[in-house]
Write an enzyme that holds these catalytic residues in place. Structure first.
Site, mmCIF file in Angstrom:
data_model
loop_
_atom_site.group_PDB
_atom_site.id
_atom_site.type_symbol
_atom_site.label_atom_id
_atom_site.label_comp_id
_atom_site.label_asym_id
_atom_site.label_seq_id
_atom_site.Cartn_x
_atom_site.Cartn_y
_atom_site.Cartn_z
ATOM 1 N N HIS A 97 -0.692 3.205 -6.156
ATOM 2 C CA HIS A 97 0.633 3.743 -6.429
ATOM 3 C C HIS A 97 1.700 2.779 -5.922
ATOM 4 O O HIS A 97 1.516 2.088 -4.934
ATOM 5 C CB HIS A 97 0.830 5.131 -5.811
ATOM 6 N N HIS A 99 5.649 2.439 -4.696
ATOM 7 C CA HIS A 99 6.785 3.167 -4.142
ATOM 8 C C HIS A 99 8.061 2.527 -4.670
ATOM 9 O O HIS A 99 8.212 1.314 -4.601
ATOM 10 C CB HIS A 99 6.838 3.051 -2.611
#
Length: 134
Positions: A97, A99
């Protein structure tokens, strides 16, 4: 199963910012700053080193587009785009992922500092080590 896979499958609610057939972007529940967003592939990859090129290319396009919208529409002065790889680098959920952390000033909950106070490294040696076949 990982928590992000559960979010992707709709087993856990989330605040969706963007979704397509390959990825999902949600607001981070911890909101380091207002608008802190996570962009993740729907296919499970533990980290960026395991992700295939096509998925990664799509993710980075989505990250770029969302970062622009977040900065513009939330009146941020900039943003940090981070990806942590493995626990030693601060990865706490082992699902790739990115950010997107909007920045509004210098007194926010994120502090990234480069500390060059160490003995000088042999740069030529490092280049050789990086490029050697294993």
């Amino acid at each position: 199963m990982c928590i992000f896979c559960d979010i992707i499958e709709g087993k856990i609610p989330s605040a969706k910012v963007y979704e397509d057939d390959q990825c999902l972007a949600i607001l981070d529940i911890s909101q380091v700053t207002r608008g802190h967003t996570l962009v993740m592939p729907k296919q499970h990859f533990a980290n960026i080193l395991e992700c295939d090129e096509q998925t990664l290319a799509h993710l980075i396009e989505v990250v770029r587009d969302l970062a622009g919208k977040i900065v513009k529409n939330l009146d941020a002065r900039g943003c940090n785009i981070l990806v942590n790889t493995n626990e030693a680098a601060g990865q706490s959920v082992m699902h790739l992922h990115f950010h997107i952390i909007p920045r509004y000033g210098n007194d926010e909950g994120l502090n990234i500092e480069f500390d060059p106070h160490h003995e000088p490294y042999d740069l030529a040696e490092i280049v050789r080590d990086i490029n050697k076949d294993r």
